[in-house]
Scaffold this motif. Sequence first.
Motif, mmCIF file in Angstrom:
data_model
loop_
_atom_site.group_PDB
_atom_site.id
_atom_site.type_symbol
_atom_site.label_atom_id
_atom_site.label_comp_id
_atom_site.label_asym_id
_atom_site.label_seq_id
_atom_site.Cartn_x
_atom_site.Cartn_y
_atom_site.Cartn_z
ATOM 1 N N ARG A 194 0.899 -1.268 0.045
ATOM 2 C CA ARG A 194 0.153 0.067 -0.064
ATOM 3 C C ARG A 194 1.539 1.098 -0.148
ATOM 4 N NH1 ARG A 194 -4.639 -1.949 -1.348
ATOM 5 N NH2 ARG A 194 -6.426 -3.394 -0.252
ATOM 6 N N GLN A 195 2.190 1.150 0.534
ATOM 7 C CA GLN A 195 2.976 2.307 0.423
ATOM 8 C C GLN A 195 3.361 2.908 -0.662
ATOM 9 O OE1 GLN A 195 5.511 1.001 3.814
ATOM 10 N NE2 GLN A 195 4.688 0.886 5.675
ATOM 11 N N GLU A 196 3.915 1.522 -1.172
ATOM 12 C CA GLU A 196 4.234 1.387 -2.809
ATOM 13 C C GLU A 196 3.284 1.933 -3.522
ATOM 14 O OE1 GLU A 196 5.459 -2.072 -3.410
ATOM 15 O OE2 GLU A 196 7.604 -1.965 -2.791
ATOM 16 N N PHE A 197 1.672 2.049 -3.571
ATOM 17 C CA PHE A 197 0.956 2.219 -4.067
ATOM 18 C C PHE A 197 0.319 3.726 -4.239
ATOM 19 C CE2 PHE A 197 -3.737 2.261 -5.455
ATOM 20 C CZ PHE A 197 -3.963 1.898 -7.168
ATOM 21 N N ILE A 198 0.196 4.162 -3.045
ATOM 22 C CA ILE A 198 0.587 6.074 -3.079
ATOM 23 C C ILE A 198 1.771 6.439 -3.609
ATOM 24 C CG2 ILE A 198 1.134 7.827 -1.126
ATOM 25 C CD1 ILE A 198 -0.165 5.979 1.367
ATOM 26 N N CYS A 199 2.715 5.840 -3.819
ATOM 27 C CA CYS A 199 3.578 6.873 -4.883
ATOM 28 C C CYS A 199 3.171 6.601 -6.611
ATOM 29 C CB CYS A 199 4.954 6.178 -5.057
ATOM 30 S SG CYS A 199 6.222 6.415 -3.378
ATOM 31 N N CYS A 200 2.390 5.303 -6.425
ATOM 32 C CA CYS A 200 1.678 4.905 -7.840
ATOM 33 C C CYS A 200 0.414 6.566 -8.619
ATOM 34 C CB CYS A 200 1.462 3.747 -8.292
ATOM 35 S SG CYS A 200 2.869 2.729 -8.410
ATOM 36 N N LEU A 201 -0.280 6.613 -7.063
ATOM 37 C CA LEU A 201 -1.169 7.567 -7.392
ATOM 38 C C LEU A 201 -1.486 8.996 -7.186
ATOM 39 C CD1 LEU A 201 -3.668 5.617 -4.027
ATOM 40 C CD2 LEU A 201 -4.252 6.162 -6.593
ATOM 41 N N ILE A 202 -0.092 9.606 -6.064
ATOM 42 C CA ILE A 202 0.934 10.175 -6.341
ATOM 43 C C ILE A 202 1.409 10.612 -7.578
ATOM 44 C CG2 ILE A 202 3.002 11.833 -6.238
ATOM 45 C CD1 ILE A 202 2.366 10.899 -3.217
ATOM 46 N N GLU A 203 2.119 9.823 -8.532
ATOM 47 C CA GLU A 203 2.164 9.909 -9.858
ATOM 48 C C GLU A 203 1.088 9.969 -10.747
ATOM 49 O OE1 GLU A 203 4.050 6.979 -13.610
ATOM 50 O OE2 GLU A 203 4.489 6.478 -11.603
ATOM 51 N N GLY A 204 0.240 9.242 -10.631
ATOM 52 C CA GLY A 204 -1.015 9.356 -11.416
ATOM 53 C C GLY A 204 -1.730 10.171 -10.804
ATOM 54 N N ILE A 205 -2.163 11.093 -10.000
ATOM 55 C CA ILE A 205 -2.458 12.149 -9.846
ATOM 56 C C ILE A 205 -1.885 13.497 -10.875
ATOM 57 C CG2 ILE A 205 -3.053 14.433 -8.116
ATOM 58 C CD1 ILE A 205 -4.105 11.688 -6.312
ATOM 59 N N PHE B 49 -8.207 13.996 -0.177
ATOM 60 C CA PHE B 49 -7.548 14.809 0.197
ATOM 61 C C PHE B 49 -6.581 15.041 0.776
ATOM 62 C CE2 PHE B 49 -7.824 19.023 2.218
ATOM 63 C CZ PHE B 49 -8.213 20.030 1.511
ATOM 64 N N GLY B 50 -5.968 13.792 1.010
ATOM 65 C CA GLY B 50 -5.028 13.615 2.131
ATOM 66 C C GLY B 50 -4.203 13.007 0.735
ATOM 67 N N LEU B 51 -4.260 12.365 -0.307
ATOM 68 C CA LEU B 51 -3.170 12.099 -1.301
ATOM 69 C C LEU B 51 -3.188 13.515 -2.347
ATOM 70 C CD1 LEU B 51 -4.946 8.663 -2.212
ATOM 71 C CD2 LEU B 51 -2.351 8.906 -1.032
ATOM 72 N N VAL B 52 -4.223 14.028 -3.002
ATOM 73 C CA VAL B 52 -4.179 14.997 -3.481
ATOM 74 C C VAL B 52 -2.953 16.608 -2.717
ATOM 75 C CG1 VAL B 52 -5.170 17.408 -4.881
ATOM 76 C CG2 VAL B 52 -5.922 14.718 -4.838
ATOM 77 N N SER B 53 -2.941 16.178 -1.289
ATOM 78 C CA SER B 53 -2.142 17.232 -0.695
ATOM 79 C C SER B 53 -0.999 17.351 -0.666
ATOM 80 C CB SER B 53 -2.743 17.577 0.516
ATOM 81 O OG SER B 53 -4.092 18.044 0.623
ATOM 82 N N MET B 54 -0.871 15.577 -1.040
ATOM 83 C CA MET B 54 0.789 15.191 -0.877
ATOM 84 C C MET B 54 0.911 15.698 -2.585
ATOM 85 S SD MET B 54 -0.058 11.112 0.880
ATOM 86 C CE MET B 54 1.913 11.129 0.530
ATOM 87 N N ALA B 55 1.310 15.425 -3.262
ATOM 88 C CA ALA B 55 1.197 15.573 -4.333
ATOM 89 C C ALA B 55 1.050 17.141 -4.991
ATOM 90 C CB ALA B 55 -0.025 15.311 -6.048
ATOM 91 N N TYR B 56 0.267 18.278 -3.894
ATOM 92 C CA TYR B 56 0.101 19.088 -4.154
ATOM 93 C C TYR B 56 1.682 19.976 -3.612
ATOM 94 C CZ TYR B 56 -0.046 23.827 -2.008
ATOM 95 O OH TYR B 56 0.297 25.081 -1.820
ATOM 96 N N THR B 57 2.066 18.986 -2.128
ATOM 97 C CA THR B 57 2.666 19.503 -1.646
ATOM 98 C C THR B 57 4.410 19.449 -1.963
ATOM 99 O OG1 THR B 57 2.259 19.232 0.498
ATOM 100 C CG2 THR B 57 4.291 19.718 0.687
ATOM 101 N N ILE B 58 4.765 18.037 -2.816
ATOM 102 C CA ILE B 58 6.032 18.155 -3.370
ATOM 103 C C ILE B 58 6.725 18.690 -4.342
ATOM 104 C CG2 ILE B 58 7.038 16.541 -5.206
ATOM 105 C CD1 ILE B 58 5.358 14.013 -3.242
ATOM 106 N N CYS B 59 4.918 18.948 -5.502
ATOM 107 C CA CYS B 59 5.102 20.237 -6.549
ATOM 108 C C CYS B 59 5.027 21.692 -5.745
ATOM 109 C CB CYS B 59 3.613 20.044 -7.404
ATOM 110 S SG CYS B 59 3.414 18.533 -8.376
ATOM 111 N N TRP B 60 4.499 22.116 -4.310
ATOM 112 C CA TRP B 60 4.760 23.100 -4.575
ATOM 113 C C TRP B 60 6.301 22.893 -3.718
ATOM 114 C CZ3 TRP B 60 6.621 23.730 0.484
ATOM 115 C CH2 TRP B 60 6.798 25.047 1.162
ATOM 116 N N ALA B 61 6.919 22.241 -3.130
ATOM 117 C CA ALA B 61 7.862 22.310 -3.034
ATOM 118 C C ALA B 61 8.993 22.190 -3.414
ATOM 119 C CB ALA B 61 8.332 21.316 -2.234
#
Length: 359
Positions: free
Chosen positions: A24-35, A285-297
């Motif tokens: 599941r931890q690995e799949f979060i990375c996939c989800l962030i990539e897809g988002i 909301f949490g997953l999209v916020s992770m994607a946003y934060t990586i992009c912002w940084a």
Amino acid sequence: MELNPSTKVYKMIRELKIVPNKQRQEFICCLIEGIIKSRSVIFSEIADKIDKPIKVESIERRIQDFFKEVSIDYTQLMLFFLSFIPHEKLTLSIDRTEWDFGQTQVNVLCVVASIGKMAVPLYFEMLDNNSGNSNYEDRIQLLKEIVKLLGKDRIAILIMDREFIGYKWLTWLKKENISFCVRVPKHHQITLPDGTTAKAEDLVEEGRKVYLSDVFVDLVRVNVSISLAANGDLLYLIGTLKPSELGRIYRKRWTIEVFFQALKARGFNMENSCLRSIEKYRKLFGLVSMAYTICWATGIEDGRLNPVKVKKHGYPQYSVFRRGLNLMRAFYKNKILEPIRRTLDLALAKLFIILKTIG
């Protein structure tokens, strides 16, 4: 051996155990990539952009299973966000965002840390109250979760709009020694030191500012700043700072609106989601916020390496977030490493400091 950026994101998620299972931890990375690649929250569109040698339909089913079965530790997710924030003292803003999908009403109460002209999310709750305002109990519970990890010393001030008023809420903030600045509706009267009461609009003239110290508004002792714009708009602020500082600090509240815009139409189009479950919306909301934060940084780090050129109108062509979003999408397409590698190195280093501190 140098880890690639995707592996570094996985390492952060694994260290924090945002979800307990390795797959599941690995799949979060996939989800962030897809988002990020799809700029979408529609499962089929996310699945289509995940780089896996399996059918899109199979990936979509995995996404559905993730949202149905997996529990996210939102306290640990807060540590993920904190890893990207360089500041020790944080200016916080609290606000709600809401939208409807059919009969489903999405109502999110969120706290962010304001950094420059943008913000990084820290913690959020879903309100199940027919899109109504939050109450003081909702706000106190949210702040307690943040204080539990941050401590009070790291909170420089909490900025709020007109919804966030009330005797019980403001007295709790004062009791906890949490500084605040809040905009107040104009009908809330001021009790002056001599015991008389006055309306804010009666104390100020166009183009001037009025500062008051140690007065009472809604039975709470506060400082007051009042100004009246040429268009008649009254800015009536109360708080614990010096009266002359309230207007300057209140302008930082706009960063939470920019954050909400980035999650919606200007970024990932969260309002297009077809979910009908509030708990699933919280995960999204949490997953999209992770994607946003990586992009912002990433946008912040790229700005350090390659200073942004300002256009004739006085603004850069892209915001920090949009610049980082473009770089992240280029990374997934062409494996361009800089400045993403540097961004995640800094976040990982900060994360280990945080874990050592709280451990």
